[in-house]
Design an enzyme around this catalytic site. Structure first.
Site, PDB file in Angstrom:
ATOM      1  N   ARG A  99       0.824  -1.209   0.000  1.00 38.75           N
ATOM      2  CA  ARG A  99       0.000   0.000   0.000  1.00 38.75           C
ATOM      3  C   ARG A  99       0.857   1.256   0.000  1.00 38.75           C
ATOM      4  NH1 ARG A  99      -3.121  -2.177   5.073  1.00 38.75           N
ATOM      5  NH2 ARG A  99      -0.921  -2.600   5.377  1.00 38.75           N
ATOM      6  N   SER A 137      -7.165  -4.339   7.440  1.00 38.56           N
ATOM      7  CA  SER A 137      -8.100  -5.117   8.270  1.00 38.56           C
ATOM      8  C   SER A 137      -8.232  -4.453   9.638  1.00 38.56           C
ATOM      9  CB  SER A 137      -7.594  -6.549   8.437  1.00 38.56           C
ATOM     10  OG  SER A 137      -7.531  -7.193   7.188  1.00 38.56           O
TER      11      SER A 137
END
Ligand code: PNS
Length: 167
Positions: A99, A137
């Site tokens: 990311r 998450s």
């Protein structure tokens, strides 16, 4: 020169904790399914020290649901070393999503250690699509815990389970 036919047989493994899977994971799954003939989304049964919100069974069942539309993708779980599991499955490719720069150090260490353990296995990094750069998450769990709206963060078919977990 490698046999060109070998590329038709490559199994790629996308390993992770998937606690729970997010739209960022689904983005990588979808793109990997177009690059490789066979993709395993492989849930580590927890050799790392993290505390998980969802059990292995719950996470695997959620993964099963999100990979159902992809003919060449299967959800699996493994215990122990990822490289040992990859060898068992005849896989020479590990996929990881990146990311941001902050992911790099951890990913670099893991890829290097996996290379040390199994030199023939390559880790391939896929840049997460920009719209999911902020997603993890952990952040999904935090939003769910605080009763925020997770609709745009997780696959629609997982939303109820995630909200129910943090009721
Ligand atoms: O989604 P995550 O938590 O970042 O995934 C980490 C995972 C599961 C890929 C990693 O912890 C792993 O591969 N665990 C299996 C045990 C292992 O092989 N450890 C050595 C890797 S350096």
């Amino acid at each position: 020169m490698p046999d060109p036919d070998m590329f038709n047989e490559i199994t790629a493994i996308y390993p992770g904790s998937f606690d729970p899977a997010t739209l960022g994971h689904l983005d990588i799954i979808e793109r990997a399914s177009r690059l490789f003939p066979r993709v395993l989304i492989s849930l580590s049964e927890g050799s790392n020290s993290k505390q998980f919100a969802f059990s292995v069974q719950e996470r695997l069942e959620m993964l099963d649901r999100i990979v159902a539309p992809f003919d060449n993708v299967t959800a699996t779980s493994f215990s122990g070393l990822l490289t040992r599991y990859a060898r068992q499955e005849g896989s020479m490719v590990l996929i990881r999503g990146l990311r941001a720069i902050s992911d790099f150090e951890y990913e670099f260490q893991m890829a290097s250690m996996n290379k040390y353990l199994a030199n023939e296995i390559e880790t391939i990094f896929m840049m997460t699509s920009p719209r999911y750069h902020y997603l993890s998450s952990s952040i999904v769990k935090e939003i769910a815990r605080l009763k925020g709206d997770i609709a745009g963060l997780v696959p629609p078919e997982l939303r109820d389970d995630i909200e129910a977990k943090f009721k």
